[in-house]
Scaffold this active site. Structure first.
Site, PDB file in Angstrom:
ATOM      1  N   ASN A   1      -4.917   4.156   7.733  1.00 16.11           N
ATOM      2  CA  ASN A   1      -6.331   4.534   7.650  1.00 16.11           C
ATOM      3  C   ASN A   1      -7.027   3.899   8.694  1.00 16.11           C
ATOM      4  O   ASN A   1      -7.985   4.674   8.891  1.00 16.11           O
ATOM      5  CB  ASN A   1      -6.643   3.847   6.160  1.00 16.11           C
TER       6      ASN A   1
ATOM      7  N   HIS B   1       0.731  -1.292   0.178  1.00 15.17           N
ATOM      8  CA  HIS B   1       0.093   0.042  -0.087  1.00 15.17           C
ATOM      9  C   HIS B   1       0.927   1.316   0.012  1.00 15.17           C
ATOM     10  O   HIS B   1       1.511   1.667   1.119  1.00 15.17           O
ATOM     11  CB  HIS B   1      -0.815   0.072   1.278  1.00 15.17           C
TER      12      HIS B   1
ATOM     13  N   GLU C   1       2.919   0.332   3.268  1.00 16.27           N
ATOM     14  CA  GLU C   1       2.635  -0.473   4.279  1.00 16.27           C
ATOM     15  C   GLU C   1       2.541  -1.977   3.630  1.00 16.27           C
ATOM     16  O   GLU C   1       2.027  -1.958   2.320  1.00 16.27           O
ATOM     17  CB  GLU C   1       1.173  -0.384   4.657  1.00 16.27           C
TER      18      GLU C   1
END
Length: 282
Positions: free
Chosen positions: A190, A140, A152
């Protein structure tokens, strides 16, 4: 297996950025799009970013030329057959991703590693719908990809030790600073960021302050580089809304429930910078 050739699925804002950093790191990089027009737009974005960097003295002309020489585009899956690692960065839709990986399975070798740039979907669910669940991981990136250092790395239950190590080392080779995140919606960043953004929308809707004052308060009071509404407009209100819905479905916690105002703005087409109107006008 040494990673030499990288495929990128999708040449939008994220895909083109991922392709750029891969090519800049010396990998032969092939980016695939569904239509030539989308491909041309994405590759033009890379060229402009690099050329602007040369003008500003942040990128050498030699580095720009080497990056562009390593980068090519296609609209055909078969052109990815020799890729050692393929990063998916298409629309955040499970079915579309499944179809895409099914197409890839027909043309690439058994040793090829798949990675998904999803910001919210379950990596295990995506991996289980391929012929190589042991060679599948999450990777990510953050927007804008050429500038943001963090990546990530998400390990599914079926991700092998060898795949995890290779993907982590690959992220390092791009000049990024990877962290390992759990295969849970939102991962690390997130999971913490989205509730904050949603709460900012709720607070504004309840009269806590103006958009400008809330943004200014969080910038000057906490040292954030941008306030929550500037960030929402940058990320895209539709993107945040979509991620929040997935997280709420998974956790069923009120903190992840999209506030009504966010839903109304998405329905109105006020998506942020990309539509020219979000919490601010552009």
């Amino acid at each position: 297996m040494e990673i030499k050739t990288v495929g990128v699925l999708g040449c939008g804002l994220m895909g083109s950025g991922i392709a750029q950093v891969c090519a800049a790191a010396g990998y032969k990089t092939i980016v695939r799009e569904v239509e030539q027009g989308f491909l041309d737009k994405g590759l033009s974005r890379v060229t402009k970013f690099l050329s602007d960097g040369v003008e500003k003295g942040k990128v050498t002309a030699e580095a720009r030329d080497k990056t562009l020489a390593n980068l090519s585009g296609t609209t055909v899956f078969a052109d990815l057959k020799d890729c050692d690692l393929i990063i998916e960065a298409i629309i955040e839709n499970v079915e579309e991703k499944r179809k895409t990986f099914a197409e890839l399975d027909r043309v690439v070798g058994e040793a090829t590693i798949y990675c998904s740039n999803t910001s919210s979907l379950c990596i295990q669910e995506l991996a289980s719908n391929t012929k190589r669940p042991d060679r599948f991981a999450g990777l990510h990136f953050f927007n804008p990809v050429p500038l943001m250092k963090l990546v990530e790395v998400i390990r599914a239950l079926t991700t092998s030790d060898d795949t995890y190590q290779k993907v982590f080392a690959f992220a390092v080779s791009l000049g990024k600073e990877p962290i390992t995140a759990p295969d849970k919606p939102g991962f690390i960043v997130n999971r913490l960021l989205v509730p904050y953004l949603l709460d900012a929308v709720r607070s504004f809707d309840q009269g806590l302050g103006t958009v400008e004052d809330i943004d200014k308060g969080m910038k000057l009071g906490t040292g954030y580089p941008m306030g929550p509404f500037t960030l929402l407009d940058f990320v895209g209100l539709d993107t945040t809304y979509y991620i929040a819905n997935i997280m709420f479905e998974e956790y069923r916690e009120p903190a992840y429930a999209p506030p009504p105002l966010l839903k109304r703005m998405v329905l109105a087409g006020r998506l942020g910078r990309k539509s020219g109107h979000g919490f601010y006008k552009y």
